[in-house]
Design a protein around this motif. Structure first.
Motif, short mmCIF file in Angstrom:
data_model
loop_
_atom_site.label_atom_id
_atom_site.label_comp_id
_atom_site.label_asym_id
_atom_site.label_seq_id
_atom_site.Cartn_x
_atom_site.Cartn_y
_atom_site.Cartn_z
N TRP A 134 0.91 -1.28 -0.01
CA TRP A 134 -0.21 -0.01 -0.18
C TRP A 134 0.89 1.16 -0.20
N ARG A 135 1.97 1.12 -0.82
CA ARG A 135 2.88 2.32 -0.85
C ARG A 135 2.08 3.24 -1.77
N THR A 136 1.52 3.19 -2.88
CA THR A 136 1.05 3.91 -3.77
C THR A 136 -0.46 3.81 -4.10
N GLU A 137 -1.02 2.87 -3.53
CA GLU A 137 -2.47 2.58 -3.82
C GLU A 137 -3.17 2.24 -2.31
N LEU A 138 -4.49 2.78 -2.47
CA LEU A 138 -5.36 2.87 -1.12
C LEU A 138 -5.68 1.32 -1.35
N PRO A 139 -5.81 0.77 -0.22
CA PRO A 139 -6.52 -0.52 -0.15
C PRO A 139 -8.12 -0.24 -0.46
N PRO A 140 -8.91 -1.41 -0.72
CA PRO A 140 -9.93 -1.22 -1.44
C PRO A 140 -10.76 -1.09 0.04
N LYS A 141 -12.05 -0.53 -0.23
CA LYS A 141 -12.78 -0.16 0.74
C LYS A 141 -13.05 -1.35 1.64
N GLN A 142 -13.47 -2.58 1.03
CA GLN A 142 -13.81 -3.57 1.96
C GLN A 142 -12.66 -3.93 3.05
N MET A 143 -11.36 -3.69 2.84
CA MET A 143 -10.41 -3.83 3.74
C MET A 143 -10.37 -2.74 4.68
N LEU A 144 -10.44 -1.61 4.30
CA LEU A 144 -10.54 -0.47 5.20
C LEU A 144 -11.79 -0.40 6.17
N ASP A 145 -12.85 -1.06 5.66
CA ASP A 145 -13.83 -1.16 6.58
C ASP A 145 -13.80 -2.11 7.50
N ALA A 146 -13.21 -3.34 7.06
CA ALA A 146 -12.77 -4.42 7.96
C ALA A 146 -12.06 -4.14 9.22
N ALA A 147 -10.96 -3.31 8.81
CA ALA A 147 -10.12 -2.87 9.74
C ALA A 147 -10.78 -2.14 10.85
N LYS A 148 -11.71 -0.86 10.31
CA LYS A 148 -12.21 -0.20 11.10
C LYS A 148 -13.26 -1.12 12.18
N ASN A 149 -13.89 -2.05 11.59
CA ASN A 149 -14.92 -2.74 12.22
C ASN A 149 -14.13 -3.72 13.32
N LEU A 150 -13.03 -4.10 12.87
CA LEU A 150 -12.29 -5.00 14.05
C LEU A 150 -11.82 -4.16 15.25
N ILE A 151 -11.48 -2.73 14.90
CA ILE A 151 -10.89 -2.06 16.03
C ILE A 151 -11.97 -1.71 16.95
N ALA A 152 -13.46 -1.47 16.14
CA ALA A 152 -14.70 -0.88 17.02
C ALA A 152 -15.06 -2.31 17.98
N PHE A 153 -14.97 -3.53 17.19
CA PHE A 153 -15.02 -4.63 17.84
C PHE A 153 -14.41 -4.72 19.14
N GLY A 154 -13.10 -4.51 19.10
CA GLY A 154 -12.09 -4.62 20.00
C GLY A 154 -12.59 -3.72 21.17
N VAL A 155 -12.68 -2.67 20.81
CA VAL A 155 -13.29 -1.64 21.86
C VAL A 155 -14.65 -1.96 22.55
N PHE A 156 -15.50 -2.48 21.61
CA PHE A 156 -16.88 -2.78 22.25
C PHE A 156 -16.70 -4.09 23.18
N LYS A 157 -15.68 -4.93 23.04
CA LYS A 157 -15.72 -6.19 23.88
C LYS A 157 -14.52 -5.72 25.04
N GLY A 158 -13.88 -4.65 25.08
CA GLY A 158 -12.99 -4.35 25.96
C GLY A 158 -11.51 -5.02 25.75
N TYR A 159 -11.08 -5.40 24.59
CA TYR A 159 -9.92 -5.66 24.20
C TYR A 159 -9.02 -4.61 23.99
N ILE A 160 -9.59 -3.57 23.46
CA ILE A 160 -8.86 -2.33 23.20
C ILE A 160 -9.36 -1.20 23.75
N ASP A 161 -8.48 -0.30 24.39
CA ASP A 161 -8.95 0.76 25.34
C ASP A 161 -9.98 1.72 24.71
N PRO A 162 -10.87 2.34 25.07
CA PRO A 162 -11.64 3.24 24.16
C PRO A 162 -10.94 4.33 23.92
#
Lengths: 232, 77
Positions: A134-162
């Protein structure tokens, strides 16, 4: 999308013990794949850290290149694990999770497990690799969304500090990772943080070490066929 | 019939040429050995090596992409 992602991830009953993620309906199981789903080798050792992780660190694999089908992404995860274990000698794949171009989340070491992806942050961070260069290209939307969802899930479940801090690998190591284009993208995400001297780590403004490694050695024996792709 | 005599300057040039050729050969051999790739381990050898290796006790300073646990003692500070 984030709310839907949270619901879907919650429906799967994510387990710290890496249980098979076959709970819920077909849509739910398409979101997060367990280690056994992608054919992970057993780790040599697993060490946990306490409490929610205060940092989320984003990586790119550079190699393997982006994958768009689930079987290809499973192979990419195995290739990365092979590289980290067999060629580098570490206990397991270094990342906590991988994100494939298919939009799936692949469990690496998982939450609250000391990683091997960012020196001095491994026992207080979640390392997420977006598979691809990903030096010159942006990851596809589904990848970015999945990353955001994973982080949100981690926060929701208490694995990641809010109040977590989002970082790119290059902020904690002299490296090009996670690639200029992806780094520019995450710089606009919530919780992105510029690290300065007051936090004990200086940011790297001019990385000089390319994040390059050779392709993992070709297998002598064919892998057992990967499990069928989850129904989407 | 004139006698063919060895010309000292010719002999000197021949000796120099031999010396330079030997030096060139040595340089080529050194360059070739330096540039030759070290033999890569096969996958089976990699797996065997990994199996025999004990777990890394502390990975907090590890970067699995950029560092090697096999060379951990020689890592840069």
């Amino acid at each position: 999308m984030t709310a839907l992602g949270l619901v879907l991830l919650s429906m799967m009953g994510y387990s710290q013990h890496m249980q098979q993620a076959n709970l819920g309906d077909g849509v739910a199981t398409a979101r997060l794949l367990s280690r056994s789903d992608w054919g992970a080798r057993l780790p040599k050792s697993v060490e946990h850290f306490q409490g929610p992780a205060p940092y989320v660190i984003i990586h790119h694999s550079y190699m393997p290149a982006v994958c768009y089908s689930t079987p290809d992404c499973m192979k990419s995860m195995r290739d990365m694990q092979d590289f980290h274990q067999l060629e580098r000698g570490w206990n397991d794949i270094g990342y906590s999770f991988g994100i494939g171009g298919d939009g799936m989340i692949y469990t690496g070491r998982g939450f609250n497990v000391i990683g091997a992806h960012a020196p001095k942050y491994n026992d207080k961070s979640v390392g997420i690799v977006l598979i691809g260069d990903w030096r010159t290209e942006l990851p596809p939307k589904q990848m970015l969304d999945a990353a955001k969802n994973l982080i949100a899930f981690g926060v929701f479940k208490g694995y990641i500090d809010p109040a977590y801090k989002l970082l790119g690998h290059r902020q904690v190591r002299d490296t090009e990772c996670p690639g200029g284009r992806l780094f520019a993208e995450i710089s606009s995400w919530p919780h992105f943080t510029h690290i300065n001297d007051t936090e004990g780590v200086s940011s790297t403004t001019a990385p000089v070490v390319p994040h390059v490694h050779p392709q993992a050695a070709a297998p002598q024996k064919p892998h057992q066929s990967p499990p069928a792709a989850p129904k989407v | 019939m004139p006698i063919n005599r060895i010309n000292p300057s010719t002999a000197m040039r021949s000796a120099s040429l031999k010396f330079y050729l030997i030096c060139l050969l040595v340089i080529c051999v050194i360059g070739w050995s330096a540039g030759a790739p070290s033999p890569q381990l096969s996958r089976k050898e990699l797996e065997d090596r990994y199996r025999q290796k004990p777990p890394v006790p502390d990975e907090r300073d590890a970067d699995a992409e950029l560092d090697s646990a096999y060379d951990r003692n020689t890592r840069r500070p």
